[in-house]
Enzyme design. Structure first.
Site, short mmCIF file in Angstrom:
data_model
loop_
_atom_site.label_atom_id
_atom_site.label_comp_id
_atom_site.label_asym_id
_atom_site.label_seq_id
_atom_site.Cartn_x
_atom_site.Cartn_y
_atom_site.Cartn_z
CD GLU A 1 12.34 -41.52 68.27
OE1 GLU A 1 11.08 -41.18 68.02
OE2 GLU A 1 12.70 -42.65 68.32
CD GLU B 1 19.28 -40.72 62.36
OE1 GLU B 1 19.49 -42.15 62.47
OE2 GLU B 1 18.17 -40.78 63.17
CE LYS C 1 15.53 -41.37 61.35
NZ LYS C 1 15.16 -41.08 62.44
CD GLU D 1 10.46 -38.98 59.99
OE1 GLU D 1 11.42 -39.89 60.44
OE2 GLU D 1 9.73 -38.90 60.58
#
Length: 473
Positions: A267, A321, A324, A330
């Site tokens: 990542e 996302e 999250k 995030e």
């Protein structure tokens, strides 16, 4: 065969070889496909999107059958994951591991090109003393199940680590694994050595900038022109944080005697927005980081401790996302939107051989957003060259020179004995290197920005035997 025909034959051969090499050279670019969201497009549409890009590998956090099936017969490499919650059963019962491999791999392979199984995510640094001792037995049982299916040499077994497995990373040559993880981590590394599997890590220059929000740190993190940072241990000058973080892991592996273990970046990414109190997230910063990272990988420059190769790198992330938890950043790492449009152009299109992320100046304060520079228009004419503006001090030109040569361009003509070595001045060498980087990095106006120290010209700067490459417009 006549000389002219022979020459033509070899020319065609070299062109074909180059095109094949170009296609293969994208194999190190991957993307993380997270699913903590309620608005993602169907897997079939996502696969078509991926196929329109130069992305060649996809990392899943689980083993979603719909996604694995959708990726069948595409040639795209797939990294699947066993969750942290699966680890106790995988460790305790070889039959459970065999069934897991059957259900999640054998049911789809080889049509779906599964290349790695990650057992757990950031387990070692989780502090879960019930889970950590079970990680290695779980990996061993999965490996044994793959071996039993004659896939042990084709599909690798690994696990993903946070950068906090290091107790020391600055300078990179001093990189050391934390003694807190001691024997358990050494046993994992021995497993990697014995099975030829990679150590997968999550380096994030974004978090490094948040902990040191100075303008010069931002430039260093975004692969932008900067003064560089000299490693006091070996004298190597680092021009970007990504290389420094990866090489710190390389040093840690070497220090423990695991020089043969390959590193994979599981990542890395940069959020394009965040909460008002977050330092660093912005559209310009995300575009610069991911675009320049892709350019760096494509250059095949490698890192100072691993030159000439590009570490397999999975960019975080394919989509936002929205479910999250945590700060706004995030939920804001996505390269693409749920409607399949790009969040910003990071240069991943198959038609884009180089990224289009502009080099933008660092903010004057940590909370000041990066202001895009309006590039000067390209001058009209048959060709253009990128040269320093008059009056730029040698210190800035030296930074530009170091930066350009660190991006994988051929700087041998300005080395001693090269056709452009004379005059042996910083200004002359920087001019040549800056122009070569401009010519190879996309020939866009922003490729000739260098923090506003350069401009385009239609006057050919070549002299004597020194030829400056030029771009036809």
């Amino acid at each position: 065969m006549a000389p002219q025909k022979l020459s033509s034959f070899f020319l065609i051969f070299l062109v074909l070889l180059q095109s094949l090499s170009s296609a293969d050279s994208q194999a190190f670019i991957g993307v993380n496909y997270g699913q903590v969201a309620d608005n993602l497009p169907p897997p079939a549409e996502t696969v078509k999107l991926i196929q329109s890009t130069s992305i060649q590998k996809v990392r899943l956090y689980g083993a979603d059958p719909a996604i694995i099936k959708a990726l069948a017969n595409t040639g795209i490499g797939i990294v699947i994951g066993a969750s942290n919650g699966d680890i106790p059963a995988l460790a305790a019962d070889p039959n459970f591991a065999g069934q897991w491999v059957y259900n999640n791999i054998l049911a789809y392979y080889p049509a779906s090109k599964i290349i790695v199984v990650n057992v757990g995510n950031e387990v070692v640094t989780s502090g879960d003393q019930n889970l950590i001792p079970k990680l290695l037995p779980a990996m061993q049982n999965v490996q044994n199940a793959l071996n039993a299916a004659s896939l042990g040499g084709r599909i690798k077994v690994s696990t993903v680590h946070a950068m906090s497995i290091l107790s020391q990373s600055d300078p990179p040559s001093s990189g050391l694994f934390s003694p807190v993880f001691g024997d358990s981590l050494k046993a994992l590394l021995q497993f990697h050595k014995e099975n030829g599997s990679p150590l997968m890590i999550n380096p994030y220059p974004f978090f490094a900038y948040q902990s040191d929000p100075r303008p010069e740190t931002l430039a260093f993190c975004l692969f932008q022109p900067n003064a560089g940072r000299v490693d006091s241990g070996n004298g190597i000058k680092y021009m970007n944080m990504f290389d420094a973080q990866v090489d710190a892991v390389r040093s840690a592996l070497n220090a423990w005697g695991f020089k043969e273990i390959q590193i994979v970046v599981a990542e890395t990414g940069w959020p394009y927005k965040g909460d008002p109190n977050e330092v660093g997230p912005s559209m310009d910063n995300a575009k610069a980081y991911n675009g320049n990272l892709i350019n760096h990988l494509r250059s095949m420059a490698g890192t100072p401790l691993m030159p000439g190769i590009s570490v397999d790198t999975y960019i975080f992330a394919l989509y936002d996302e929205d479910l999250k938890p945590g700060p706004g950043s995030e939920r804001s790492f996505g390269l693409f939107k749920p409607d399949l449009s790009t969040t910003y152009n990071a240069g991943l299109s198959k038609n884009s051989q180089t990224p289009t992320a502009p080099v933008t100046p660092a903010p004057t304060t940590p909370t000041t957003p990066v202001t895009p520079v309006t590039p000067a228009p390209k001058p009209t004419g048959s060709a253009t060259w990128c040269l320093p503006k008059p009056g730029i001090p040698d210190s800035e030109l030296q930074s530009n020179l170091d930066y350009a040569c660190s991006m994988g361009i051929d700087c041998s003509p300005i080395q001693e004995g090269g056709s452009c070595f004379e005059p042996n001045t910083v200004a002359s060498h920087a001019s040549y290197a800056m122009n070569v980087l401009y010519q190879t990095a996309g020939r866009n106006p922003w490729n000739c920005d260098f923090s506003q120290t350069a401009s385009l010209t239609s006057t050919n700067p070549s002299y004597n035997g020194c030829t400056y490459p030029g771009s036809n417009l």
